[in-house]
Motif scaffolding. Structure first.
Motif, PDB file in Angstrom:
ATOM      1  N   GLU A   1       0.646  -1.199  -0.027  1.00  0.00           N
ATOM      2  CA  GLU A   1       0.046  -0.069   0.023  1.00  0.00           C
ATOM      3  C   GLU A   1       0.863   1.237  -0.099  1.00  0.00           C
ATOM      4  OE1 GLU A   1      -3.473   1.719   2.780  1.00  0.00           O
ATOM      5  OE2 GLU A   1      -1.727   0.860   3.694  1.00  0.00           O
ATOM      6  N   VAL A   2       0.378   2.152  -0.635  1.00  0.00           N
ATOM      7  CA  VAL A   2       1.488   3.476  -0.917  1.00  0.00           C
ATOM      8  C   VAL A   2       0.533   4.805  -0.344  1.00  0.00           C
ATOM      9  CG1 VAL A   2       2.559   5.036  -2.314  1.00  0.00           C
ATOM     10  CG2 VAL A   2       2.686   2.507  -2.841  1.00  0.00           C
ATOM     11  N   LEU A   3       1.054   5.592   0.533  1.00  0.00           N
ATOM     12  CA  LEU A   3       0.330   6.669   1.125  1.00  0.00           C
ATOM     13  C   LEU A   3       1.542   8.011   0.849  1.00  0.00           C
ATOM     14  CD1 LEU A   3      -1.020   5.554   4.558  1.00  0.00           C
ATOM     15  CD2 LEU A   3      -2.294   5.719   2.190  1.00  0.00           C
ATOM     16  N   PHE A   4       0.988   9.080   0.546  1.00  0.00           N
ATOM     17  CA  PHE A   4       1.786  10.218   0.198  1.00  0.00           C
ATOM     18  C   PHE A   4       1.546  11.271   1.395  1.00  0.00           C
ATOM     19  CE2 PHE A   4       2.241   8.985  -4.064  1.00  0.00           C
ATOM     20  CZ  PHE A   4       3.744   9.587  -4.474  1.00  0.00           C
ATOM     21  N   ALA A   5       2.782  11.466   2.229  1.00  0.00           N
ATOM     22  CA  ALA A   5       2.432  12.536   3.209  1.00  0.00           C
ATOM     23  C   ALA A   5       3.257  13.862   2.593  1.00  0.00           C
ATOM     24  CB  ALA A   5       3.182  12.039   4.582  1.00  0.00           C
TER      25      ALA A   5
END
Length: 282
Positions: free
Chosen positions: A99-103
């Protein structure tokens, strides 16, 4: 006794066994780099040494970590975002089914960066979070998406990876300072380490973490979700979207359906992988 490696330094490992963190060594049977214990590994311990490594869900060489669920790609207005690095992080994460998240940290300084990142990678869906480690804004909403996950923070130095870990866990880990002369981050984290709080495991890593999954050049296109619905229109099923005629991806770039700069970076990554493969056989 079974446990998970939370911290490693040379041949010394700190393993979480139930609620206790114990320091253990390692036997000489793990000689190859890919066989060596790394942070995130689930291991068996006997007599104060690691005797076996459980089957890994995934493994990365840079940094040396295993069994990750989610990769958080951290960017900020300064240092200037390296989109080639972001694309590499994304490729390696997707190739390992993460899973990829951008902060987008320090986003209080620049709404423009948040909008740019969201536009460039809109095909990923609702995975973008505007946060500020300094002001603490957006942290609560962001942290909800990390529950019961083992998370790797990756990105350039000085974008605020360690600062975010500090805010999330109430820690006081050493953070880097941005050089005013070169606007490039100084390395501060020298090893990977798991920090745990309320069911979230976060792996803090050295700056410029690339999470190298070592894919082949021919596999690169399979890790570009924005190509998926278009490449079926290519003349050749085996089209790599580089030099082939009647390539639907190149046509989509010309029509503005795919970011031209992202496509140019795709070609650059492809050539880097081809060169890497060439060097292996010379």
């Amino acid at each position: 006794m079974n446990g998970q490696i939370y911290k490693a330094h040379t041949d010394s490992f700190w393993v979480k066994c139930k609620d206790e963190l114990i320091n253990v060594g390692v036997r000489g049977l793990f000689r190859k780099r890919s066989e060596r214990p790394v942070v995130g590994d689930f291991v068996e311990i006997d007599g104060g040494v690691i005797t076996a490594i459980k089957k890994r869900k995934n493994f990365f060489y840079r940094p040396n970590v295993a069994n990750i669920d989610t990769v958080v790609i951290v960017v900020s207005p300064q240092p200037k975002p390296d989109f080639l690095l972001i694309d590499k992080l994304l490729v390696n994460a997707l190739s390992s089914n993460l899973e990829v998240l951008f902060a987008v940290n320090k986003a209080d300084v620049s709404q423009e960066l948040f909008d740019t990142i969201k536009s460039e990678y809109s095909f990923l869906g609702d995975v973008f979070y505007k946060v500020s480690a300094f002001e603490g804004t957006g942290i609560v909403e962001f942290s909800k998406n990390l529950a019961n996950r083992t998370v790797l923070f990756a990105g350039q130095s000085a974008v605020g990876k360690t600062s975010l870990v500090n805010v999330l866990f109430g820690l006081k880990l050493k953070t880097g300072e941005l050089s005013e002369k070169i606007l490039r981050g100084r390395h501060t984290t020298t090893y990977s380490e798991i920090h745990e709080f309320l069911g979230v495991k976060i792996i803090d890593t050295p700056g410029f973490a690339v999470i190298d999954a070592s894919i082949k050049a021919e596999q690169l296109k399979d890790n570009y979700p924005d190509f998926k619905n278009i490449e079926g229109e290519c003349k050749f099923r085996s089209c790599l979207h580089i030099d082939e005629p009647d390539c639907a991806i190149k046509k989509a770039v010309e029509l503005g359906k795919i970011s031209k700069t992202r496509y140019e970076r795709y070609k650059q990554i492809y050539q880097e992988l081809k060169e890497k493969e060439k060097n292996l056989y010379e």
